[in-house]
Design an enzyme around this catalytic site. Structure first.
Site, PDB file in Angstrom:
ATOM      1  N   CYS A   1      32.105 -58.675  35.267  1.00  0.00           N
ATOM      2  CA  CYS A   1      32.108 -59.699  34.224  1.00  0.00           C
ATOM      3  C   CYS A   1      31.533 -61.011  34.763  1.00  0.00           C
ATOM      4  O   CYS A   1      30.320 -61.124  34.913  1.00  0.00           O
ATOM      5  CB  CYS A   1      33.513 -59.857  33.644  1.00  0.00           C
ATOM      6  SG  CYS A   1      33.484 -60.574  32.004  1.00  0.00           S
TER       7      CYS A   1
ATOM      8  N   HIS B   1      34.802 -54.643  32.198  1.00  0.00           N
ATOM      9  CA  HIS B   1      35.842 -54.566  33.238  1.00  0.00           C
ATOM     10  C   HIS B   1      36.193 -53.112  33.540  1.00  0.00           C
ATOM     11  O   HIS B   1      37.159 -52.590  32.979  1.00  0.00           O
ATOM     12  CB  HIS B   1      37.101 -55.309  32.774  1.00  0.00           C
ATOM     13  CG  HIS B   1      36.929 -56.790  32.698  1.00  0.00           C
ATOM     14  ND1 HIS B   1      37.159 -57.617  33.768  1.00  0.00           N
ATOM     15  CD2 HIS B   1      36.521 -57.589  31.684  1.00  0.00           C
ATOM     16  CE1 HIS B   1      36.915 -58.871  33.422  1.00  0.00           C
ATOM     17  NE2 HIS B   1      36.527 -58.882  32.152  1.00  0.00           N
TER      18      HIS B   1
ATOM     19  N   GLU C   1      37.693 -51.981  35.914  1.00  0.00           N
ATOM     20  CA  GLU C   1      39.010 -51.878  36.578  1.00  0.00           C
ATOM     21  C   GLU C   1      40.125 -51.490  35.612  1.00  0.00           C
ATOM     22  O   GLU C   1      41.168 -51.020  36.038  1.00  0.00           O
ATOM     23  CB  GLU C   1      39.363 -53.182  37.304  1.00  0.00           C
ATOM     24  CG  GLU C   1      39.678 -54.398  36.429  1.00  0.00           C
ATOM     25  CD  GLU C   1      38.448 -55.246  36.084  1.00  0.00           C
ATOM     26  OE1 GLU C   1      37.320 -54.690  36.097  1.00  0.00           O
ATOM     27  OE2 GLU C   1      38.602 -56.437  35.788  1.00  0.00           O
TER      28      GLU C   1
HETATM   29  N1  GLN Z   1      33.914 -66.671  31.702  1.00  0.00           N
HETATM   30  C1  GLN Z   1      33.011 -65.611  31.435  1.00  0.00           C
HETATM   31  C2  GLN Z   1      32.862 -65.352  29.945  1.00  0.00           C
HETATM   32  O1  GLN Z   1      33.697 -65.764  29.169  1.00  0.00           O
HETATM   33  C3  GLN Z   1      33.446 -64.347  32.153  1.00  0.00           C
HETATM   34  C4  GLN Z   1      34.706 -63.777  31.599  1.00  0.00           C
HETATM   35  C5  GLN Z   1      35.357 -62.761  32.503  1.00  0.00           C
HETATM   36  O2  GLN Z   1      35.010 -62.666  33.682  1.00  0.00           O
HETATM   37  N2  GLN Z   1      36.311 -62.013  31.995  1.00  0.00           N
HETATM   38  O3  GLN Z   1      31.927 -64.726  29.525  1.00  0.00           O
END
Ligand code: GLN
Length: 533
Positions: free
Chosen positions: A382, A508, A510
Site C-alpha cells: 500500500c 494488503h 497480509e
Molecule cells: N496513505 C495512503 C493512502 O491513503 C496509503 C494507505 C495505506 O497504506 N493503507 O492511499
C-alpha cells in the site's frame, strides 16, 4: 441451532483473549464443527478505522471492507475462514443503530433506554452473526476487563441472552491473570477470585476459567480456584506463555478444554484432526534456516500496529522451515543514504508496510532506494507501493521531487494522487477504498509467477493511487505494472524486473495470509530473501 461461548477477561487487559477465542475455535473446527467468532468492543468509535494504530494496533480489513479489531485477523488465521462486518461490534455501532431507529420513529413513542434497547441491539447482533454463517458454535469475545463501565451493557445483554436461549446452549469462559510472586514462589489466585465475583455480581457464573500464568498451575491453586469460583476442577484451564501463538491450541487441547466445552454445550466430542496443525508447530519449532527482514515503518514502537504483516512473514517462513527475524526500523530515523546503508547492511529483505501521513516518508524513500540499487528483496504494501513509485520517479525517471499529494499538495510531479472517487468525500469513517477488489495479473512477471493466476482478489484500504498520467514515462524507464484493476485503470502491483524481487502492491496481502497457506507475495519475497542469504 447455534450454541454460544462468551469469553470475558478480568484482572488486567491484554491477556490474549483473542488468541484463546481463536485457539478454541481451531480446536472445535478440528472436530468438524462449523465455528464463527465475533468481537464486541466497548469503545464508542463506530469502528477502529478512525483510531491511531498507537491506540489500538492494526486495523484489520475483511473482504467486505469492514475495518475491524486486529483480533479478527487472529480469528481468520486460526479458523481459516473469512469474517465480515457483523463479526466486529462496537458500542459506537450499537448506539448508532439505536439512535438512527429512534430518529426514524421506530420505537413508537417509547423512552429509549439502555435496557431493553441497547441490550436488545447487542443481542440482535449475536443473532445476526449466527444467522449469517449458521455456525454450530459462535464464540463471542468481549473486549476490555470485567468491571469496566463501558462493558456493562454487553455483559447485561449476555446475561439476558443466556437465560433466553436456555441451559446447555451457551457457556461463559472467564480469562484472568495469576500473578507470580518470585520471593515466596507463589501463584496468587485472589485477583481471579475477585474478578469472578464481579462477573457473578452481574449475574453470570462462568463455567470455565482460563488462567494466564508464567509458571505451571499446581494442584493446590487449581482446587482453590475451583472451590472459590464454583467451577469444575477440570474446567480450570492453564494457559502459560508459549513460544508461538500457534501452539496455544495444542496446549489447551492437552488439558482437555474441548472435551469440557462440548460437554457443557451437550455436543458430541468427536475425534479431532489436529495432524496438520501438529506438523505446522513442529516445523515452527525446528527451523532449518533463518532470514532477517527489515520492517520499516512509522508505528514501530508498537508491534501490534503491523501484526498481520509480521504473521504473514512468519507464515512464509514456516513453509520454508525458516525462522524470520524482524529488524524494526523507525523510518524517521533514517535521514541519509549512508544511514540507510548502515542500518540495512545486515538484512536479507526489506518491507515497507501501509501507513498514513508524511512523518517518516523521506526515510522510507531512502530505504527503498537502497533496496532497489543493491538488489535487496523488497516488498511494498500500500503506502510501501506508493513510496516505491515516488522513489522510482525521482531517482530513475528523473522527476525531481516527485511526490504523493498526500504529502505535498503542490508537488510538480503528482505521481501518486487522490483517487477520483475520493475527491468528493468529506467524512473520515469507512470512506476509503475498502475491501476486496479483483486484480488482473500481467503474464511473465514476478507477480504472475507468485500467484500463478491471471485474476486474483485482494483487500484494500487507501485513498490515494498511482497516477496514470505518469504511466508511460515510468514504464519507459523500466517500471512494470504487473497488476491492474480488470478495466486496466488502477495500477495495483508494480515491480522492477531487473531485481531478484522488487514487488509492491496497492492492496494488503497480509490480510489474506494463513499459517498453513502463506500469501504468494510473501512467499515470493521470503524465498528471495532466503536465496539472498
Ligand atoms: N496513505 C495512503 C493512502 O491513503 C496509503 C494507505 C495505506 O497504506 N493503507 O492511499
Amino acid at each position: 441451532m447455534t450454541k454460544y461461548i462468551f469469553i470475558t477477561g478480568g484482572v488486567v487487559s491484554s491477556l490474549g483473549k483473542g488468541i484463546l477465542a481463536a485457539s478454541l475455535g481451531r480446536l472445535l473446527v478440528s472436530r468438524g464443527y462449523k465455528v464463527s467468532i465475533q468481537k464486541f468492543d466497548p469503545y464508542i468509535n463506530v469502528d477502529p478505522g478512525t483510531m491511531s494504530p498507537f491506540q489500538h494496533g492494526e486495523v484489520f480489513v475483511c473482504n467486505d471492507g469492514a475495518e475491524t479489531d486486529l483480533d479478527l485477523g487472529h480469528y481468520e488465521r486460526f479458523i481459516n475462514t473469512n469474517l465480515s462486518q457483523i463479526n466486529n461490534v462496537t458500542s459506537g455501532s450499537v448506539y448508532q443503530t439505536v439512535i438512527n431507529k429512534e430518529r426514524k420513529g421506530e420505537y413508537l413513542g417509547a423512552t429509549v433506554q439502555m435496557i431493553p434497547h441497547i441490550t436488545g441491539e447487542i443481542k440482535s447482533r449475536l443473532i445476526q452473526a449466527a444467522k449469517k454463517d449458521s455456525p454450530d458454535i459462535l464464540i463471542a469475545e468481549i473486549g476490555g476487563t470485567i468491571g469496566d463501565i463501558e462493558g456493562l451493557p454487553f455483559i447485561e445483554a449476555i446475561r439476558q441472552f443466556r437465560s433466553e436461549i436456555g441451559r446447555n446452549n451457551s457457556m461463559s469462559i472467564h480469562v484472568t491473570l495469576l500473578p507470580y510472586l518470585p520471593t515466596s514462589g507463589e501463584l496468587k489466585t485472589k485477583p481471579s477470585q475477585h474478578s469472578v465475583n464481579v462477573l457473578r455480581s452481574y449475574g453470570i457464573q462462568p463455567e470455565m476459567l482460563v488462567l494466564r500464568t508464567q509458571v505451571p498451575l499446581g494442584k493446590n491453586e487449581r482446587e482453590k480456584l475451583a472451590l472459590f469460583c464454583s467451577v469444575d476442577k477440570n474446567c480450570v484451564i492453564e494457559c502459560k506463555d508459549m513460544d508461538t501463538i500457534y501452539e496455544v491450541p495444542l496446549y489447551l487441547e492437552k488439558q482437555g478444554i474441548t472435551k469440557e466445552v462440548l460437554d457443557i454445550l451437550q455436543l458430541e466430542n468427536k475425534e479431532p484432526n489436529l495432524k496438520d496443525w501438529e506438523e505446522l508447530i513442529d516445523s515452527i519449532k525446528h527451523p532449518k534456516r533463518e532470514a532477517t527482514i527489515a520492517l520499516v515503518g512509522k508505528y514501530t514502537e508498537l508491534n501490534d500496529a503491523y501484526i498481520s504483516v509480521v504473521e504473514s512473514l512468519k507464515h512464509a517462513g514456516f513453509k520454508n522451515s525458516a525462522k524470520i527475524n524482524i529488524k524494526w526500523i523507525a523510518s524517521e530515523n533514517i535521514t541519509s543514504d549512508k544511514e540507510a546503508e548502515k542500518i540495512l547492511s545486515d538484512v536479507d529483505g526489506i518491507i515497507v508496510p501501509g501507513g498514513f501521513g508524511i512523518r517518516g516518508i523521506e526515510g522510507k524513500l531512502k530505504v527503498i532506494k537502497y533496496a532497489r540499487e543493491n538488489n535487496i528483496p523488497y516488498l511494498g504494501l500500500c503506502l510501501g507501493m506508493q513510496c516505491a513509485v515516488i522513489e522510482f520517479a525521482r531517482n530513475v525517471a528523473g522527476l525531481k521531487d516527485a511526490n504523493s499529494t498526500e504529502f505535498d499538495k503542490n508537488t510538480e510531479y503528482k505521481v501518486v494522487d487522490l483517487m477520483e472517487e475520493q475527491k468528493n468525500i468529506a467524512g473520515y469513517g469507512a470512506t476509503m477504498r475498502l475491501g476486496s477488489y479483483p486484480c488482473k495479473i500481467l503474464p511473465n512477471t514476478k507477480a504472475y509467477k507468485a500467484y500463478n493466476n491471471e485474476l486474483i482478489n485482494e483487500r484494500h484500504r487507501h485513498r490515494f493511487e498511482f497516477n496514470n498520467e505518469y504511466k508511460d514515462i515510468l514504464i519507459e524507464k523500466g517500471l512494470v505494472i504487473s497488476g491492474t484493476s480488470p478495466d486496466g485503470l488502477l495500477a495495483e502491483i508494480v515491480e522492477i524486473p531487473e531485481n531478484d524481487w522488487f514487488v509492491a502492491c496497492q492492496f494488503h496481502p497480509e490480510f489474506k495470509s494463513r499459517p498453513q497457506n502463506p500469501h504468494p507475495l510473501f512467499l515470493g519475497f521470503i524465498n528471495a530473501a532466503l536465496n539472498q542469504k
